[in-house]
Design a protein around this motif. Structure first.
Motif, PDB file in Angstrom:
ATOM      1  N   TYR A  39      -4.229 144.584  20.699  1.00  0.00           N
ATOM      2  CA  TYR A  39      -3.561 145.751  21.094  1.00  0.00           C
ATOM      3  C   TYR A  39      -1.810 145.415  21.355  1.00  0.00           C
ATOM      4  O   TYR A  39      -0.977 146.384  21.196  1.00  0.00           O
ATOM      5  N   ALA A  40      -1.782 144.247  21.607  1.00  0.00           N
ATOM      6  CA  ALA A  40      -0.360 143.922  22.137  1.00  0.00           C
ATOM      7  C   ALA A  40       0.583 144.081  20.984  1.00  0.00           C
ATOM      8  O   ALA A  40       1.937 144.357  21.360  1.00  0.00           O
ATOM      9  N   LYS A  41       0.165 143.828  19.705  1.00  0.00           N
ATOM     10  CA  LYS A  41       0.981 143.708  18.755  1.00  0.00           C
ATOM     11  C   LYS A  41       1.475 145.160  18.298  1.00  0.00           C
ATOM     12  O   LYS A  41       2.458 145.355  17.433  1.00  0.00           O
ATOM     13  N   GLU A  42       0.747 146.337  18.861  1.00  0.00           N
ATOM     14  CA  GLU A  42       0.916 147.632  18.680  1.00  0.00           C
ATOM     15  C   GLU A  42       2.421 148.151  19.475  1.00  0.00           C
ATOM     16  O   GLU A  42       2.643 149.058  19.430  1.00  0.00           O
ATOM     17  N   LEU A  43       2.246 147.336  20.630  1.00  0.00           N
ATOM     18  CA  LEU A  43       3.274 147.946  21.908  1.00  0.00           C
ATOM     19  C   LEU A  43       4.594 147.756  21.374  1.00  0.00           C
ATOM     20  O   LEU A  43       4.874 146.645  20.876  1.00  0.00           O
ATOM     21  N   PRO A  44       5.357 148.559  21.738  1.00  0.00           N
ATOM     22  CA  PRO A  44       6.870 148.712  21.534  1.00  0.00           C
ATOM     23  C   PRO A  44       7.405 147.958  22.555  1.00  0.00           C
ATOM     24  O   PRO A  44       7.138 147.288  23.702  1.00  0.00           O
ATOM     25  N   GLY A  45       8.921 147.545  22.162  1.00  0.00           N
ATOM     26  CA  GLY A  45       9.530 146.514  23.331  1.00  0.00           C
ATOM     27  C   GLY A  45       9.150 145.184  23.285  1.00  0.00           C
ATOM     28  O   GLY A  45       8.568 144.740  22.039  1.00  0.00           O
ATOM     29  N   GLN A  46       9.754 144.556  24.263  1.00  0.00           N
ATOM     30  CA  GLN A  46       9.533 142.988  24.149  1.00  0.00           C
ATOM     31  C   GLN A  46       7.993 142.789  25.030  1.00  0.00           C
ATOM     32  O   GLN A  46       7.958 143.359  26.067  1.00  0.00           O
ATOM     33  N   VAL A  47       7.145 142.200  24.448  1.00  0.00           N
ATOM     34  CA  VAL A  47       6.046 141.997  24.896  1.00  0.00           C
ATOM     35  C   VAL A  47       5.716 140.501  25.697  1.00  0.00           C
ATOM     36  O   VAL A  47       6.088 139.627  24.698  1.00  0.00           O
ATOM     37  N   THR A  48       5.090 140.379  26.718  1.00  0.00           N
ATOM     38  CA  THR A  48       5.043 138.976  27.198  1.00  0.00           C
ATOM     39  C   THR A  48       3.547 138.928  27.420  1.00  0.00           C
ATOM     40  O   THR A  48       2.997 139.973  28.391  1.00  0.00           O
ATOM     41  N   ILE A  49       2.736 137.983  26.893  1.00  0.00           N
ATOM     42  CA  ILE A  49       1.439 137.931  27.382  1.00  0.00           C
ATOM     43  C   ILE A  49       1.346 137.043  28.468  1.00  0.00           C
ATOM     44  O   ILE A  49       1.861 135.825  28.754  1.00  0.00           O
ATOM     45  N   PHE A  50       0.428 137.434  29.527  1.00  0.00           N
ATOM     46  CA  PHE A  50      -0.056 136.581  30.651  1.00  0.00           C
ATOM     47  C   PHE A  50      -1.430 136.198  30.517  1.00  0.00           C
ATOM     48  O   PHE A  50      -2.303 136.708  29.630  1.00  0.00           O
ATOM     49  N   GLN A  51      -1.972 135.556  31.471  1.00  0.00           N
ATOM     50  CA  GLN A  51      -3.485 135.399  31.422  1.00  0.00           C
ATOM     51  C   GLN A  51      -4.581 136.699  31.118  1.00  0.00           C
ATOM     52  O   GLN A  51      -5.202 136.634  30.271  1.00  0.00           O
ATOM     53  N   ASP A  52      -4.158 137.795  31.977  1.00  0.00           N
ATOM     54  CA  ASP A  52      -5.033 138.856  31.702  1.00  0.00           C
ATOM     55  C   ASP A  52      -4.267 140.094  31.766  1.00  0.00           C
ATOM     56  O   ASP A  52      -4.866 141.361  31.528  1.00  0.00           O
ATOM     57  N   HIS A  53      -2.910 140.049  31.677  1.00  0.00           N
ATOM     58  CA  HIS A  53      -2.053 140.977  31.473  1.00  0.00           C
ATOM     59  C   HIS A  53      -0.886 140.843  30.442  1.00  0.00           C
ATOM     60  O   HIS A  53      -0.743 139.903  30.198  1.00  0.00           O
ATOM     61  N   VAL A  54      -0.398 142.043  30.158  1.00  0.00           N
ATOM     62  CA  VAL A  54       0.757 141.958  29.245  1.00  0.00           C
ATOM     63  C   VAL A  54       1.803 142.832  29.647  1.00  0.00           C
ATOM     64  O   VAL A  54       1.758 143.991  30.388  1.00  0.00           O
ATOM     65  N   LEU A  55       2.985 142.354  29.824  1.00  0.00           N
ATOM     66  CA  LEU A  55       4.179 143.086  30.485  1.00  0.00           C
ATOM     67  C   LEU A  55       4.890 143.459  29.052  1.00  0.00           C
ATOM     68  O   LEU A  55       5.358 142.791  28.230  1.00  0.00           O
ATOM     69  N   VAL A  56       5.301 144.720  29.258  1.00  0.00           N
ATOM     70  CA  VAL A  56       6.102 145.232  28.067  1.00  0.00           C
ATOM     71  C   VAL A  56       7.673 145.755  28.679  1.00  0.00           C
ATOM     72  O   VAL A  56       7.718 146.316  29.678  1.00  0.00           O
ATOM     73  N   THR A  57       8.631 144.966  28.187  1.00  0.00           N
ATOM     74  CA  THR A  57       9.777 145.159  28.641  1.00  0.00           C
ATOM     75  C   THR A  57      10.745 146.023  27.730  1.00  0.00           C
ATOM     76  O   THR A  57      10.694 145.854  26.512  1.00  0.00           O
ATOM     77  N   MET A  58      11.514 146.903  28.290  1.00  0.00           N
ATOM     78  CA  MET A  58      12.392 147.945  27.256  1.00  0.00           C
ATOM     79  C   MET A  58      13.573 148.350  28.186  1.00  0.00           C
ATOM     80  O   MET A  58      13.628 148.236  29.255  1.00  0.00           O
ATOM     81  N   ASP A  59      14.588 148.818  27.215  1.00  0.00           N
ATOM     82  CA  ASP A  59      15.966 149.008  28.002  1.00  0.00           C
ATOM     83  C   ASP A  59      15.677 150.608  28.352  1.00  0.00           C
ATOM     84  O   ASP A  59      14.890 151.309  28.283  1.00  0.00           O
ATOM     85  N   MET A  60      16.710 150.570  29.600  1.00  0.00           N
ATOM     86  CA  MET A  60      16.460 152.064  30.246  1.00  0.00           C
ATOM     87  C   MET A  60      16.902 153.013  29.366  1.00  0.00           C
ATOM     88  O   MET A  60      16.239 154.207  29.597  1.00  0.00           O
ATOM     89  N   ASP A  61      17.552 152.863  28.467  1.00  0.00           N
ATOM     90  CA  ASP A  61      17.860 153.902  27.510  1.00  0.00           C
ATOM     91  C   ASP A  61      16.665 154.523  26.693  1.00  0.00           C
ATOM     92  O   ASP A  61      16.339 155.773  26.253  1.00  0.00           O
ATOM     93  N   SER A  62      15.820 153.727  26.325  1.00  0.00           N
ATOM     94  CA  SER A  62      14.597 154.087  25.672  1.00  0.00           C
ATOM     95  C   SER A  62      13.262 154.351  26.243  1.00  0.00           C
ATOM     96  O   SER A  62      12.170 154.380  25.931  1.00  0.00           O
ATOM     97  N   MET A  63      13.582 153.985  27.704  1.00  0.00           N
ATOM     98  CA  MET A  63      12.306 153.890  28.406  1.00  0.00           C
ATOM     99  C   MET A  63      11.367 155.024  28.305  1.00  0.00           C
ATOM    100  O   MET A  63      10.053 154.955  28.245  1.00  0.00           O
ATOM    101  N   ASP A  64      11.894 156.481  28.420  1.00  0.00           N
ATOM    102  CA  ASP A  64      10.882 157.437  28.379  1.00  0.00           C
ATOM    103  C   ASP A  64      10.204 157.653  26.914  1.00  0.00           C
ATOM    104  O   ASP A  64       8.958 157.606  27.062  1.00  0.00           O
ATOM    105  N   GLU A  65      10.889 157.382  25.898  1.00  0.00           N
ATOM    106  CA  GLU A  65      10.159 157.346  24.759  1.00  0.00           C
ATOM    107  C   GLU A  65       9.155 156.274  24.307  1.00  0.00           C
ATOM    108  O   GLU A  65       8.110 156.497  24.232  1.00  0.00           O
ATOM    109  N   MET A  66       9.521 155.232  24.925  1.00  0.00           N
ATOM    110  CA  MET A  66       8.540 153.880  24.753  1.00  0.00           C
ATOM    111  C   MET A  66       7.541 153.971  25.813  1.00  0.00           C
ATOM    112  O   MET A  66       6.660 153.404  25.394  1.00  0.00           O
TER     113      MET A  66
END
Length: 190
Positions: A39-66
């Motif tokens: 599923y992480a491969k489908e997420l937009p933005g910069q994806v960082t994988i942790f043990q049990d969680h995934v963080l998705v980082t995006m810029d503020m300009d595209s935050m609403d859409e992403m």
């Protein structure tokens, strides 16, 4: 400047304080090495994988859409999602009775099929920065509120009323989402 969302598998609805604690704990750990969840491969933005969680980082300009995309992908894969900017958690359940119902906010959040806890908590974010919250079943009806608790409901004709407190607004939105219309008889509408 950037924004983050965290997604992960959660067996039951999780309250905001626990989601917030999980996010803060995750931020203190190192990213995991190894395979990336599908599923992480489908997420937009910069994806960082942790043990049990995934963080998705995006810029503020595209935050609403992403964010809208992340919420949809998380729901499709049975994942919870925490939004630390708004301090809101998106659980998988309980849902309202209208499939495809959308939650819209004045600060740009759009969620399809929001859980009832998210609706309740989002209403508490009404402010000049978030000037409205609406639940919409497109082509049928909607309910919305603005700061000061001006409540509007439309099913055919637009009705408006003022309510005294946030608890009554949350009650009305819950009834709307679950198919009840008791809020119509409790208030005087114009």
């Amino acid at each position: 400047m950037s924004a983050e969302l965290m997604v992960w598998r959660e067996p039951e609805p999780i309250p905001r304080d626990r989601a917030r604690a999980a996010y803060l704990a995750t931020k203190k750990t190192r990213p995991a090495e190894g395979p990336v969840p599908a599923y992480a491969k489908e997420l937009p933005g910069q994806v960082t994988i942790f043990q049990d969680h995934v963080l998705v980082t995006m810029d503020m300009d595209s935050m609403d859409e992403m964010s809208t995309q992340v919420f949809a992908i998380a729901r499709a894969h049975g994942l919870a999602c925490y939004d630390p900017q708004r301090d809101l958690v998106h659980n998988l359940a309980p849902l309202g009775v209208y499939e495809g119902m959308q939650l819209h906010t004045g600060d740009g959040m759009i969620v399809t099929d929001p859980d009832l806890g998210l609706v309740r908590d989002t209403l508490a974010t009404l402010s000049p920065q978030n000037p409205f919250v609406a639940l919409v079943v497109f082509g049928h009806h909607f309910i919305q509120v603005a700061p000061g608790y001006e409540l509007e409901y439309k099913e055919g004709t637009l009705r408006s009323t003022m309510v005294d407190d946030l608890a009554e607004v949350q009650r009305a939105f819950h009834e709307y989402a679950t198919g009840a219309r008791d809020f119509l008889s409790r208030n005087v509408w114009t």
